[in-house]
Design a protein around this motif. Structure first.
Motif, PDB file in Angstrom:
ATOM      1  N   ARG A 183      -0.641  10.826  -8.265  1.00 26.25           N
ATOM      2  CA  ARG A 183      -0.962  12.230  -8.010  1.00 26.25           C
ATOM      3  C   ARG A 183      -1.714  12.762  -9.210  1.00 26.25           C
ATOM      4  NH1 ARG A 183       0.348  10.431  -3.936  1.00 26.25           N
ATOM      5  NH2 ARG A 183       1.969  11.088  -2.479  1.00 26.25           N
ATOM      6  N   MET A 193      -4.313  14.731  -3.965  1.00 24.69           N
ATOM      7  CA  MET A 193      -3.823  13.463  -3.401  1.00 24.69           C
ATOM      8  C   MET A 193      -4.817  12.336  -3.696  1.00 24.69           C
ATOM      9  SD  MET A 193      -1.023  14.424  -2.252  1.00 24.69           S
ATOM     10  CE  MET A 193      -0.329  13.320  -1.031  1.00 24.69           C
ATOM     11  N   GLU A 202     -12.947   4.370  -7.879  1.00 24.03           N
ATOM     12  CA  GLU A 202     -13.277   2.962  -7.599  1.00 24.03           C
ATOM     13  C   GLU A 202     -14.775   2.725  -7.711  1.00 24.03           C
ATOM     14  OE1 GLU A 202     -11.311   2.288  -3.849  1.00 24.03           O
ATOM     15  OE2 GLU A 202      -9.662   1.241  -4.831  1.00 24.03           O
ATOM     16  N   ILE A 207     -11.511   3.528 -12.127  1.00 21.62           N
ATOM     17  CA  ILE A 207     -10.243   3.074 -11.550  1.00 21.62           C
ATOM     18  C   ILE A 207      -9.484   2.190 -12.538  1.00 21.62           C
ATOM     19  CG2 ILE A 207     -11.216   1.018 -10.396  1.00 21.62           C
ATOM     20  CD1 ILE A 207      -8.509   3.286  -8.918  1.00 21.62           C
ATOM     21  N   ALA A 214      -1.281   3.601 -14.425  1.00 17.94           N
ATOM     22  CA  ALA A 214      -0.204   3.351 -13.448  1.00 17.94           C
ATOM     23  C   ALA A 214       0.705   2.217 -13.925  1.00 17.94           C
ATOM     24  CB  ALA A 214      -0.792   3.022 -12.078  1.00 17.94           C
ATOM     25  N   SER A 247      -6.708  -1.950  -7.283  1.00 15.55           N
ATOM     26  CA  SER A 247      -7.915  -1.958  -6.459  1.00 15.55           C
ATOM     27  C   SER A 247      -8.623  -3.307  -6.614  1.00 15.55           C
ATOM     28  CB  SER A 247      -8.818  -0.801  -6.864  1.00 15.55           C
ATOM     29  OG  SER A 247      -9.821  -1.250  -7.723  1.00 15.55           O
ATOM     30  N   ASP A 307      -1.628  -4.948   1.451  1.00 18.07           N
ATOM     31  CA  ASP A 307      -1.431  -3.586   1.935  1.00 18.07           C
ATOM     32  C   ASP A 307      -2.305  -3.339   3.161  1.00 18.07           C
ATOM     33  OD1 ASP A 307      -0.499  -1.029   1.849  1.00 18.07           O
ATOM     34  OD2 ASP A 307      -1.410  -0.510  -0.064  1.00 18.07           O
ATOM     35  N   ARG A 331       0.453   2.090   8.621  1.00 15.16           N
ATOM     36  CA  ARG A 331       1.014   3.213   9.373  1.00 15.16           C
ATOM     37  C   ARG A 331       0.299   3.417  10.716  1.00 15.16           C
ATOM     38  NH1 ARG A 331      -0.066   7.085   5.517  1.00 15.16           N
ATOM     39  NH2 ARG A 331      -1.537   8.390   6.595  1.00 15.16           N
ATOM     40  N   GLY A 365       5.026   4.163   7.044  1.00 11.53           N
ATOM     41  CA  GLY A 365       4.938   5.342   7.920  1.00 11.53           C
ATOM     42  C   GLY A 365       6.074   5.462   8.912  1.00 11.53           C
TER      43      GLY A 365
HETATM   44  P1  C2E Z   1      -1.079   3.374   0.709  1.00  9.48           P
HETATM   45  O1  C2E Z   1      -0.971   2.371  -0.383  1.00  9.48           O
HETATM   46  O2  C2E Z   1      -1.174   2.863   2.103  1.00  9.48           O
HETATM   47  O3  C2E Z   1       0.166   4.340   0.524  1.00  9.48           O
HETATM   48  C1  C2E Z   1       0.908   4.856   1.578  1.00  9.48           C
HETATM   49  C2  C2E Z   1       0.468   6.242   1.902  1.00  9.48           C
HETATM   50  O4  C2E Z   1       1.157   6.691   3.075  1.00  9.48           O
HETATM   51  C3  C2E Z   1       0.812   7.259   0.829  1.00  9.48           C
HETATM   52  O5  C2E Z   1      -0.191   8.249   0.827  1.00  9.48           O
HETATM   53  C4  C2E Z   1       2.140   7.843   1.338  1.00  9.48           C
HETATM   54  O6  C2E Z   1       2.397   9.131   0.835  1.00  9.48           O
HETATM   55  C5  C2E Z   1       1.825   7.884   2.816  1.00  9.48           C
HETATM   56  N1  C2E Z   1       3.063   7.831   3.595  1.00  9.48           N
HETATM   57  C6  C2E Z   1       4.203   7.162   3.327  1.00  9.48           C
HETATM   58  N2  C2E Z   1       5.104   7.320   4.301  1.00  9.48           N
HETATM   59  C7  C2E Z   1       4.536   8.098   5.238  1.00  9.48           C
HETATM   60  C8  C2E Z   1       4.980   8.633   6.496  1.00  9.48           C
HETATM   61  O7  C2E Z   1       6.076   8.399   6.954  1.00  9.48           O
HETATM   62  N3  C2E Z   1       4.089   9.393   7.185  1.00  9.48           N
HETATM   63  C9  C2E Z   1       2.845   9.683   6.704  1.00  9.48           C
HETATM   64  N4  C2E Z   1       2.032  10.459   7.438  1.00  9.48           N
HETATM   65  N5  C2E Z   1       2.393   9.203   5.524  1.00  9.48           N
HETATM   66  C10 C2E Z   1       3.233   8.423   4.799  1.00  9.48           C
HETATM   67  P2  C2E Z   1      -0.835   8.763  -0.522  1.00  9.48           P
HETATM   68  O8  C2E Z   1       0.212   8.894  -1.576  1.00  9.48           O
HETATM   69  O9  C2E Z   1      -1.648   9.957  -0.158  1.00  9.48           O
HETATM   70  O10 C2E Z   1      -1.773   7.584  -0.957  1.00  9.48           O
HETATM   71  C11 C2E Z   1      -2.918   7.271  -0.207  1.00  9.48           C
HETATM   72  C12 C2E Z   1      -3.546   5.992  -0.681  1.00  9.48           C
HETATM   73  O11 C2E Z   1      -4.107   6.123  -1.982  1.00  9.48           O
HETATM   74  C13 C2E Z   1      -2.563   4.846  -0.798  1.00  9.48           C
HETATM   75  O12 C2E Z   1      -2.344   4.315   0.473  1.00  9.48           O
HETATM   76  C14 C2E Z   1      -3.300   3.900  -1.730  1.00  9.48           C
HETATM   77  O13 C2E Z   1      -4.261   3.151  -1.025  1.00  9.48           O
HETATM   78  C15 C2E Z   1      -4.037   4.868  -2.634  1.00  9.48           C
HETATM   79  N6  C2E Z   1      -3.304   4.987  -3.907  1.00  9.48           N
HETATM   80  C16 C2E Z   1      -2.241   5.762  -4.210  1.00  9.48           C
HETATM   81  N7  C2E Z   1      -1.884   5.588  -5.490  1.00  9.48           N
HETATM   82  C17 C2E Z   1      -2.719   4.668  -6.015  1.00  9.48           C
HETATM   83  C18 C2E Z   1      -2.866   4.056  -7.315  1.00  9.48           C
HETATM   84  O14 C2E Z   1      -2.095   4.288  -8.278  1.00  9.48           O
HETATM   85  N8  C2E Z   1      -3.875   3.144  -7.472  1.00  9.48           N
HETATM   86  C19 C2E Z   1      -4.718   2.829  -6.436  1.00  9.48           C
HETATM   87  N9  C2E Z   1      -5.701   1.921  -6.671  1.00  9.48           N
HETATM   88  N10 C2E Z   1      -4.615   3.362  -5.217  1.00  9.48           N
HETATM   89  C20 C2E Z   1      -3.626   4.295  -5.004  1.00  9.48           C
END
Ligand code: C2E
Ligand code: CA
Ligand code: CA
Length: 414
Positions: A183, A193, A202, A207, A214, A247, A307, A331, A365
């Motif tokens: 975040r 987000m 990226e 990144i 991280a 990434s 993933d 999801r 999800g």
């Molecule tokens: P992701 O790795 O597929 O992470 C899962 C996303 O689904 C997260 O969104 C999480 O908040 C959301 N999620 C989890 N459970 C549910 C649910 O029950 N319902 C719904 N609607 N959503 C759910 P978030 O946190 O917005 O992250 C989005 C993407 O951003 C992540 O997808 C990941 O690809 C990327 N990301 C997040 N943090 C990092 C990071 O530190 N480094 C990198 N390279 N990518 C990141």
């Protein structure tokens, strides 16, 4: 094989390929022969360029739909490979907006030079502050540049933070681990987000700084989270693990392996408690290099999760050659699973594949008890989703671990 798929055009010496003013819908790669690019004028022709084998003509059409600014004809018998605009449109769309903006500026400059030659007089000075006709690209590029600057500044000002989302053993309801999700506490925009800054980071290479943050942050908090887990053995499925998103860019950089190994040495974290998550589509960008890098992590005992599984286009043959320890079902398949037969079939298929490969699956999800039950019945080992908990900051996560009960899932949905 590939050859028969190419769309070729043969031109006899002297015949015209396109004329100035025509709509341009394709570019042409010269396989053999020679073409002349020229301007036809009442006073005679101006030859702008000669292009031979291996060169390209009419390339501006690939970037926009504006009329051809010059004509082209074959000087000798010529064979061309046609590259249509449709073939390239989505690639252009995916290009970094800064690059796209530069390309369109280059095109505009070229066009105005040609226009000047045509009139054989100096071009009209452009209206002051008049911009080219690509406001969309321009705004996109400016936004990207601004976000890049802000990410850099934000890193210096410690504006980034990890939130942690629980991953649960579906059969027992016990807590298995967490996924770290980034975040950005933006001074003006509030909580941003990752979808709004990770793709930009990226593309610009920033990144690697975010990944470094991280991993270091995980190294800092994981020992504390594990200690808190020790106080609640009945709520836990085993030693707590942390999954960190990385990434494809990280995997292509030499620094990354040493960053991870140094982190393990410095923190004393058991490598089996640290998992790297990488998306299927990012792995496919440089599969061999990614596989080599992932293997080094596997060799030290770390976990590797694929993933968003099911959303990419990788072949199962290739995937099974990768050294991964977990599959995460996207999801997009879990959400409609109870109402849509196709999604359910995809989930079942992934679970069967994982069984064959003897790797556990995390379903993402999971929002309802019904989904959790269906997944458990299908043999899915782990679940992650709002049903079990939303991503939360460190302090709240400490509390979550301490109070986790195997009945937490049922209580949450009640
Ligand atoms: P992701 O790795 O597929 O992470 C899962 C996303 O689904 C997260 O969104 C999480 O908040 C959301 N999620 C989890 N459970 C549910 C649910 O029950 N319902 C719904 N609607 N959503 C759910 P978030 O946190 O917005 O992250 C989005 C993407 O951003 C992540 O997808 C990941 O690809 C990327 N990301 C997040 N943090 C990092 C990071 O530190 N480094 C990198 N390279 N990518 C990141
Ligand atoms: Ca992830
Ligand atoms: Ca995912």
């Amino acid at each position: 094989m590939q050859d028969s798929l190419l769309n070729r055009l043969r031109l006899a010496a002297g015949s015209e390929l396109f004329a100035a003013g025509e709509a341009g819908t394709a570019a042409f790669l010269i396989e053999s022969g020679c073409l002349e690019v020229y301007l036809a004028q009442p006073a005679g022709e101006i030859v702008l360029a000669r292009r031979g084998s291996g060169e390209i003509v009419g390339e501006m059409a690939l970037l926009d739909n504006r009329p051809r600014s010059a004509s082209a004809r074959a000087v000798e018998d010529t064979v061309l490979v046609v590259i249509s605009q449709e073939q390239i449109a989505h690639r252009i769309e995916e290009t970094d907006p800064i690059l796209r903006m530069c390309l369109s500026v280059i095109l505009d400059r070229f066009r105005s030079t040609v226009a000047m030659l045509e009139r054989q007089d100096p071009p009209e000075p452009p209206e002051r502050n008049a911009r080219s006709e690509t406001p969309h690209d321009f705004n996109d590029a400016l936004r990207t540049l601004a976000v890049e600057q802000q990410i850099k500044a934000g890193l210096g000002r410690a504006e980034f933070e990890l939130f942690y989302q629980p991953i649960v053993a579906l059969g027992s309801g016990r807590l298995a681990g967490f996924e770290a999700l980034m975040r950005w506490n933006h001074p003006e925009r509030g909580l941003v987000m990752p979808g709004d800054f990770i793709p930009i980071a990226e593309r610009s290479g920033l990144i690697s700084d975010l990944t470094t943050f991280a991993l270091n942050e995980t190294g800092r908090v994981l020992p504390e989270l594990m200690t808190s887990a020790l106080a609640n053995p009945r709520g836990l499925a085993g030693p707590l693990f942390m999954s960190v998103n990385i990434s494809g860019y990280d995997l292509s950089r030499a620094y990354f392996a040493s960053l991870v190994t140094e982190l393990l040495e410095r923190t004393g974290i058991d490598p089996s408690c640290l998992k790297l998550e990488v998306t299927e589509s990012l792995l496919m960008k440089d599969p061999e290099r990614a596989a080599t890098m992932l293997r080094t992590f596997r060799n030290v005992g770390m976990g590797v999760a694929i993933d968003d599984f099911g959303t990419g286009h990788s072949s199962l043959g290739y995937l099974s050659s990768l050294p991964f320890t977990t599959l995460k079902i996207d999801r997009a398949f879990v959400r409609p699973m109870l109402v849509d037969q196709t999604s359910r079939k995809v989930v079942e298929l992934i679970l069967r594949l994982a069984q064959e490969l003897k790797v556990p699956v995390v379903a993402e999800g999971v929002e309802s008890d019904a989904e959790a039950r269906a997944l458990t019945d299908m043999g899915c080992e782990f679940g992650q989703g709002y049903l079990f908990g939303r991503p939360a900051p460190f302090e709240a996560t400490l509390g979550l671990i301490a109070g986790w009960q195997t009945t937490a899932r049922r209580r949450l949905s009640a």
